[in-house]
Scaffold this active site. Sequence first.
Site, short mmCIF file in Angstrom:
data_model
loop_
_atom_site.label_atom_id
_atom_site.label_comp_id
_atom_site.label_asym_id
_atom_site.label_seq_id
_atom_site.Cartn_x
_atom_site.Cartn_y
_atom_site.Cartn_z
CG HIS A 192 -11.26 -7.70 5.80
ND1 HIS A 192 -10.56 -8.55 6.60
CD2 HIS A 192 -10.61 -7.70 4.60
CE1 HIS A 192 -9.52 -9.05 5.94
NE2 HIS A 192 -9.54 -8.54 4.71
CD GLU A 228 -1.68 -2.42 1.43
OE1 GLU A 228 -2.49 -3.35 1.16
OE2 GLU A 228 -0.56 -2.62 1.94
#
Length: 417
Positions: free
Chosen positions: A186, A116
């Site tokens: 998540h 990321e």
Amino acid sequence: MSLPSVLRTAYSVFPCNSRSLLQHVKLSHDFQKTSARCASFFTYQPEKAEGLGDVGEMKEMNLFKSINSALDIALASDDSAVLFGEDVGFGGVFRCSVGLQDKYGRQRVFNTPLCEQGIAGFAIGVAVTGATAIAEIQFADYIFPAFDQLVNEAAKYRYRSGNQFNCGKMTVRAPCGAVGHGALYHSQSPEAYFAHTPGLKVVIPRGPIKAKGLLLSCIRDPDPCIFLEPKVLYRSAVEQVPEADYTLPLGKADVLVEGKHLTLVGWGTQVHVLREVVQMAEQQLNISCELIDLVTIQPWDRETVLSSVKKTGRCVIAHEAPITCGFGAEIAADIQVRQISRSGRYPGQADIQVRQISRSGRYLGQADIQRNCFLNLEAPVERVCGFDTPFPHVYEPFYLPDKWRCLSAIKKLMTDY
């Protein structure tokens, strides 16, 4: 998930009242139509594409299809635009980019390594050259390795170069929020982290129509934008969306329901929870609530929120993120901040510490004071949010700011003050 699996989960969560709960689960067993692990905590109410002008043909789209349509338009209308991220080439885990690599080629739509920080750093480099960078972080929970790049580089690039360079043509997309079974890695809502950073814009849509217009606005905006997509809406939110190119304004909240007794403020999925709360408050308590979707977290629309609270005198802010330092705290503080007196004189020393100064550097004058609403409050601002814990798995229903918690907050504000 089979019914026995659901019942085993029910026993584990509610061991003390299992008989009545099992009866409830059997009665509400509609798991063939909806995911059992994603038992919805809201009812989605589709909207119509109003106020967009002549946008031509409409097409039924869910949220991920409307985002795909926006990305398609961005790539077609801007030859410099590139789309990239983990698994983006084959369509992404939520299918938001499906078909785009076949249409525009591997040079413009491509996969990245699982890094990321590298995705964000590459996006900055692309944008600095003058091209349009559209990056995807596969889940907002994993945006934190990119935090330094976004906060210390992207947000400050224009400032530190004296406006000689910028990475304003950069947009970072990321799925966020509860989904019913995402657990701690998540399900997070990280908007408040980035709202604290001058130089970034943070946007969260509530449905397909808003998502397409807002995403195109972010892609074309001169500032770097973080576009957070409530993942539970990807398939559950379906509307008639214009197929043509259109944009929607950033920094402008929407008043979805007008009311007179209390103001409700939310964004993303929580807006749909609050829609139900508006109806419940009207039917059960005879209370008229005004509902506002903030839409843009940074910069947020103070005028719309403050004008509403000045009218109603009460406010409930709800969001999924933890309550401590959540963005609801910023809104509550702005509503309740102590003001300079209307006579124009400055208050005492304690008040001077919190008095407001306008962007030009001058002290706020009479016209500016009018937009604040501290003296119009009939009760303290109430926040209904996630708890200060990691996001739970089987206990998710207790963590979320559901309609019952929000309705309880309304009762408190209307009866205790």
